[in-house]
Design an enzyme around this catalytic site. Structure first.
Site, mmCIF file in Angstrom:
data_model
loop_
_atom_site.group_PDB
_atom_site.id
_atom_site.type_symbol
_atom_site.label_atom_id
_atom_site.label_comp_id
_atom_site.label_asym_id
_atom_site.label_seq_id
_atom_site.Cartn_x
_atom_site.Cartn_y
_atom_site.Cartn_z
ATOM 1 N N LYS A 73 0.806 -1.232 0.000
ATOM 2 C CA LYS A 73 0.000 0.000 0.000
ATOM 3 C C LYS A 73 0.841 1.285 0.000
ATOM 4 O O LYS A 73 0.380 2.313 -0.471
ATOM 5 C CB LYS A 73 -0.944 0.022 1.207
ATOM 6 C CG LYS A 73 -2.139 -0.902 1.054
ATOM 7 C CD LYS A 73 -3.094 -0.715 2.221
ATOM 8 C CE LYS A 73 -4.311 -1.596 2.074
ATOM 9 N NZ LYS A 73 -5.307 -1.366 3.122
ATOM 10 N N ASP A 110 -10.258 3.086 1.943
ATOM 11 C CA ASP A 110 -10.465 2.351 3.197
ATOM 12 C C ASP A 110 -11.360 3.130 4.174
ATOM 13 O O ASP A 110 -12.248 2.566 4.812
ATOM 14 C CB ASP A 110 -9.123 2.067 3.888
ATOM 15 C CG ASP A 110 -8.395 0.893 3.245
ATOM 16 O OD1 ASP A 110 -9.064 0.053 2.597
ATOM 17 O OD2 ASP A 110 -7.165 0.813 3.392
ATOM 18 N N GLY A 137 -1.948 1.154 12.649
ATOM 19 C CA GLY A 137 -1.498 0.822 11.296
ATOM 20 C C GLY A 137 -2.315 1.598 10.266
ATOM 21 O O GLY A 137 -2.973 2.599 10.590
HETATM 22 P P1 ATR Z 1 -2.944 -2.479 9.062
HETATM 23 O O1 ATR Z 1 -2.087 -1.597 8.189
HETATM 24 O O2 ATR Z 1 -3.836 -3.415 8.307
HETATM 25 O O3 ATR Z 1 -3.721 -1.685 10.073
HETATM 26 P P2 ATR Z 1 -0.611 -3.238 10.630
HETATM 27 O O4 ATR Z 1 0.112 -2.025 10.196
HETATM 28 O O5 ATR Z 1 0.119 -4.538 10.555
HETATM 29 O O6 ATR Z 1 -1.962 -3.475 9.843
HETATM 30 O O7 ATR Z 1 -1.123 -2.987 12.115
HETATM 31 C C1 ATR Z 1 -1.424 -4.006 12.983
HETATM 32 C C2 ATR Z 1 -1.820 -3.391 14.317
HETATM 33 O O8 ATR Z 1 -2.078 -4.457 15.238
HETATM 34 C C3 ATR Z 1 -0.745 -2.525 14.942
HETATM 35 O O9 ATR Z 1 -1.361 -1.440 15.595
HETATM 36 C C4 ATR Z 1 -0.077 -3.479 15.923
HETATM 37 O O10 ATR Z 1 0.565 -2.873 17.013
HETATM 38 P P3 ATR Z 1 2.103 -2.410 16.903
HETATM 39 O O11 ATR Z 1 2.109 -1.145 16.144
HETATM 40 O O12 ATR Z 1 2.549 -2.268 18.310
HETATM 41 O O13 ATR Z 1 2.827 -3.542 16.191
HETATM 42 C C5 ATR Z 1 -1.284 -4.247 16.401
HETATM 43 N N1 ATR Z 1 -0.925 -5.546 17.001
HETATM 44 C C6 ATR Z 1 -0.541 -6.661 16.350
HETATM 45 N N2 ATR Z 1 -0.302 -7.665 17.248
HETATM 46 C C7 ATR Z 1 -0.529 -7.133 18.486
HETATM 47 C C8 ATR Z 1 -0.447 -7.660 19.809
HETATM 48 N N3 ATR Z 1 -0.091 -8.927 20.059
HETATM 49 N N4 ATR Z 1 -0.768 -6.832 20.845
HETATM 50 C C9 ATR Z 1 -1.141 -5.549 20.614
HETATM 51 N N5 ATR Z 1 -1.239 -4.997 19.374
HETATM 52 C C10 ATR Z 1 -0.941 -5.777 18.317
#
Ligand code: ATR
Length: 290
Positions: A73, A110, A137
């Protein structure tokens, strides 16, 4: 129909890596049938190093455009001739329109999908109270911006990695976003009219998002953008608590509808037949989320 036969431009795709799990081909090919366009929408697995070639052959092959998903993206930006102000602001493109002249315009639908689904499912969601978004994200960015544009007084954002939440608040907050420390996310529940999970927590194979909804006012709406499973542990808890819930499937469908309109100038939507087809694809038993 004759226009259709003379026109090769009823082709679109989604590119991502991996991509086999994508529901987008089901959605768009359903709309091709519904609108009686003889079109074709395919899922194309593109590794990061293959982006340039893919854009090239889609242009040469008269594609109307394509959707872009994880992990491309942001990387796709460098191939765009134009960006909408929203896509520029988001720093991410999920829909590309290939013009008659072969020029590429990058859009981000989105946020449109997010808010359209919310407005459709719960038209009277509490717009006059702060919203609480979990995650930072791309999906969180889209949700926050859409909510600010919808007029909520404040968006509270909380993310495991606090700096990312701060970056979102700084970049798109318009002075109306506050960051809540992940450890203290529970504190934001009581003041929120809308709670949105944009993290991957609650997704199949992931731990649930831990958030106690006991203190949420009874008119609070809980929205989870995860759609596999459709009813995440968070939504299940919200439903048990008597709160209104919104699942993640409609966001996907509505952002797709915005793309279909851009490419083919047709208005399409999320009807029960499509919903049931998608639930079947997801292995869900019933379309009942109420
Ligand atoms: P997208 O672009 O689709 O929103 P992404 O950028 O991969 O996807 O974002 C995933 C989100 O899930 C992030 O906010 C991530 O937190 P971090 O920025 O700290 O990585 C969150 N996330 C994923 N696994 C997590 C976990 N085990 N506990 C808390 N937050 C989590």
């Amino acid at each position: 129909m004759s226009t259709q036969d003379n026109n090769l431009k009823w082709k679109a795709a989604v590119i991502g890596h991996p991509i086999s799990q994508s529901l987008s081909p089901h959605i768009h090919n359903y709309w091709f049938q519904a609108t009686q366009l003889k079109g074709d929408y395919q899922a194309v697995d593109v590794a990061p190093e293959g982006l340039k070639d893919t854009v090239g052959w889609m242009k040469a092959d008269n594609f109307a455009g394509f959707n872009v998903t994880v992990p491309h993206k942001t990387a796709i930006l460098e191939f765009m001739d134009k960006l909408t102000p929203l896509a520029r602001r988001m720093g991410a493109v999920n829909t590309v329109l290939i013009g008659e002249d072969g020029k590429l315009t990058g859009f981000n639908t989105d946020g449109i999908g997010f808010i359209k689904h919310l407005n459709t499912e719960v038209p009277d969601w509490p717009k006059d109270r702060p919203a609480f978004v979990l995650g930072a994200g791309g999906a969180a960015r889209a949700a926050c911006l859409a909510l600010l544009n919808a007029g909520v007084p404040m968006v509270m954002i909380s993310n495991r990695t606090r700096e990312k939440a701060e970056a979102v608040a700084d970049e798109i907050g318009q002075g109306r976003m506050t960051v809540v420390d992940w450890k203290h996310r529970q504190d934001a529940v009581a003041g929120a009219g809308l709670i949105v999970n944009t993290t991957t927590l609650g997704m199949v194979g992931q731990p649930p998002l831990l958030l106690d909804l006991t203190g949420a006012p009874s008119d609070t709406v809980v929205y989870d953008i995860v759609y596999k499973p459709l009813i995440t542990p968070l939504l299940s808890a919200a439903r048990n608590r008597g709160l209104r819930i919104v699942d993640g499937l409609g966001m996907l469908v509505h952002q797709g509808a915005a793309a279909f309109k851009l490419w083919f100038d047709k208005d399409v939507g999320f009807d029960d037949t499509l919903r049931n087809q998608l639930l079947k694809e997801l292995g869900e038993e019933s379309g009942d989320t109420a």
